[in-house]
Write a protein that holds these residues in place. Structure first.
Motif, PDB file in Angstrom:
ATOM      1  N   LYS B   5       8.548   1.619   1.528  1.00 39.45           N
ATOM      2  CA  LYS B   5       8.815   0.395   2.268  1.00 39.45           C
ATOM      3  C   LYS B   5       7.930   0.410   3.525  1.00 39.45           C
ATOM      4  CE  LYS B   5      12.964  -2.157   3.692  1.00 39.45           C
ATOM      5  NZ  LYS B   5      12.692  -2.307   5.135  1.00 39.45           N
ATOM      6  N   PRO B   6       7.265  -0.730   3.865  1.00 36.00           N
ATOM      7  CA  PRO B   6       6.389  -0.705   5.047  1.00 36.00           C
ATOM      8  C   PRO B   6       7.173  -0.357   6.321  1.00 36.00           C
ATOM      9  CG  PRO B   6       6.074  -2.732   3.794  1.00 36.00           C
ATOM     10  CD  PRO B   6       7.267  -2.045   3.209  1.00 36.00           C
ATOM     11  N   CYS B  58       3.260   5.124   5.276  1.00 36.50           N
ATOM     12  CA  CYS B  58       3.607   3.942   6.092  1.00 36.50           C
ATOM     13  C   CYS B  58       3.687   2.682   5.235  1.00 36.50           C
ATOM     14  CB  CYS B  58       2.618   3.764   7.238  1.00 36.50           C
ATOM     15  SG  CYS B  58       0.983   3.199   6.733  1.00 36.50           S
ATOM     16  N   GLY B  59       3.291   2.781   3.958  1.00 41.01           N
ATOM     17  CA  GLY B  59       3.439   1.634   3.060  1.00 41.01           C
ATOM     18  C   GLY B  59       2.230   0.721   2.997  1.00 41.01           C
ATOM     19  N   LEU B  60       1.061   1.205   3.468  1.00 41.45           N
ATOM     20  CA  LEU B  60      -0.152   0.377   3.413  1.00 41.45           C
ATOM     21  C   LEU B  60      -0.925   0.578   2.118  1.00 41.45           C
ATOM     22  CD1 LEU B  60      -1.892   0.470   6.922  1.00 41.45           C
ATOM     23  CD2 LEU B  60      -1.190  -1.556   5.670  1.00 41.45           C
ATOM     24  N   VAL B  61      -0.712   1.736   1.499  1.00 41.09           N
ATOM     25  CA  VAL B  61      -1.469   2.088   0.301  1.00 41.09           C
ATOM     26  C   VAL B  61      -0.496   2.658  -0.727  1.00 41.09           C
ATOM     27  CG1 VAL B  61      -3.111   3.841  -0.571  1.00 41.09           C
ATOM     28  CG2 VAL B  61      -3.721   2.453   1.415  1.00 41.09           C
ATOM     29  N   GLN B  62      -0.815   2.442  -1.982  1.00 42.24           N
ATOM     30  CA  GLN B  62      -0.017   3.021  -3.057  1.00 42.24           C
ATOM     31  C   GLN B  62      -0.930   3.903  -3.890  1.00 42.24           C
ATOM     32  OE1 GLN B  62       2.260  -0.314  -4.751  1.00 42.24           O
ATOM     33  NE2 GLN B  62       2.864   1.117  -6.319  1.00 42.24           N
ATOM     34  N   THR B  63      -0.465   5.070  -4.292  1.00 37.40           N
ATOM     35  CA  THR B  63      -1.287   5.888  -5.177  1.00 37.40           C
ATOM     36  C   THR B  63      -0.497   6.170  -6.448  1.00 37.40           C
ATOM     37  OG1 THR B  63      -0.606   8.115  -4.524  1.00 37.40           O
ATOM     38  CG2 THR B  63      -2.262   7.041  -3.139  1.00 37.40           C
ATOM     39  N   THR B  77       2.304  -5.628   0.756  1.00 34.44           N
ATOM     40  CA  THR B  77       3.483  -5.818   1.623  1.00 34.44           C
ATOM     41  C   THR B  77       3.296  -5.120   2.977  1.00 34.44           C
ATOM     42  OG1 THR B  77       4.584  -3.930   0.586  1.00 34.44           O
ATOM     43  CG2 THR B  77       5.123  -6.104  -0.268  1.00 34.44           C
ATOM     44  N   GLY B  78       2.441  -4.102   3.007  1.00 31.97           N
ATOM     45  CA  GLY B  78       2.127  -3.445   4.281  1.00 31.97           C
ATOM     46  C   GLY B  78       1.383  -4.397   5.206  1.00 31.97           C
ATOM     47  N   LEU B  79       0.396  -5.125   4.641  1.00 35.47           N
ATOM     48  CA  LEU B  79      -0.333  -6.136   5.428  1.00 35.47           C
ATOM     49  C   LEU B  79       0.626  -7.251   5.875  1.00 35.47           C
ATOM     50  CD1 LEU B  79      -3.640  -6.519   3.335  1.00 35.47           C
ATOM     51  CD2 LEU B  79      -3.283  -5.140   5.382  1.00 35.47           C
ATOM     52  N   ASP B  80       1.552  -7.629   4.956  1.00 37.29           N
ATOM     53  CA  ASP B  80       2.537  -8.667   5.305  1.00 37.29           C
ATOM     54  C   ASP B  80       3.354  -8.249   6.528  1.00 37.29           C
ATOM     55  OD1 ASP B  80       1.706  -9.983   3.056  1.00 37.29           O
ATOM     56  OD2 ASP B  80       3.446  -9.455   1.834  1.00 37.29           O
TER      57      ASP B  80
END
Lengths: 111, 111
Positions: B5-6, B58-63, B77-80
């Motif tokens: 979650k961001p 932090c929720g900005l990237v997913q791997t 959703t991180g950018l949101d």
């Protein structure tokens, strides 16, 4: 009155610090003197001024000395610069998703 | 696949680092493997992975690991979450300006 051009690298660095983010949140309520800004923070006024300088250098905050009181306020162009950076990342990403959608037949454009 | 979650505090901290910002810029071009992501950065793969973990936490990237390859991509959703934080600051600020405008007779609303 110093007015700094927003610097996106410095802005993100400045907001990487929880105290400085809290200062921006506080200042978004409206302009205030340095001593009023400092009230909720458990630190010396000198430390507050140092954080404020970082916020001013990156273009997120503007300060102005009127008589003996230094007043600070949000500089909206700093917020604009951040928003632009985010939008740029998003638009590249969304254009990519659009292209993928087209490739997989998601496009329903006429002509 | 981990999906975080961001967390706005962690997001700003993460983007306070120039290398991690460059990684987000690179990933906004599209998903890629960790080794391809690492190409332009003059650092060990281990250092790249460490930065990537910060961006994922932090929720900005997913791997996601597919076979032996770990692929990474932007998590929108991180950018949101970031955009929302900026908009919140701006809206408080603009409401304040609106009120000042009303006080000084700038309002031309009907009714």
């Amino acid at each position: 009155m110093k007015r700094k051009k927003p610097n996106i690298d410095r802005i993100f660095h400045a907001l990487g610090d929880a105290t400085r983010r809290a200062m921006v949140v506080r200042l978004s309520q409206g302009p205030m003197s340095v001593s009023r800004l400092a009230e909720p923070f458990e630190m010396t006024l000198a430390a507050v001024v140092q954080h404020l300088q970082v916020l001013e250098e990156c273009g997120l905050v503007q300060t102005e000395k009127v008589g003996r009181v230094r007043s600070c306020r949000i500089e909206p162009t700093g917020l604009d610069a951040m928003e632009e950076w985010i939008c740029d990342r998003r638009s590249v990403w969304e254009r990519r998703l659009d292209r993928l959608g087209d490739l997989f037949g998601g496009s329903e454009k006429d002509g």
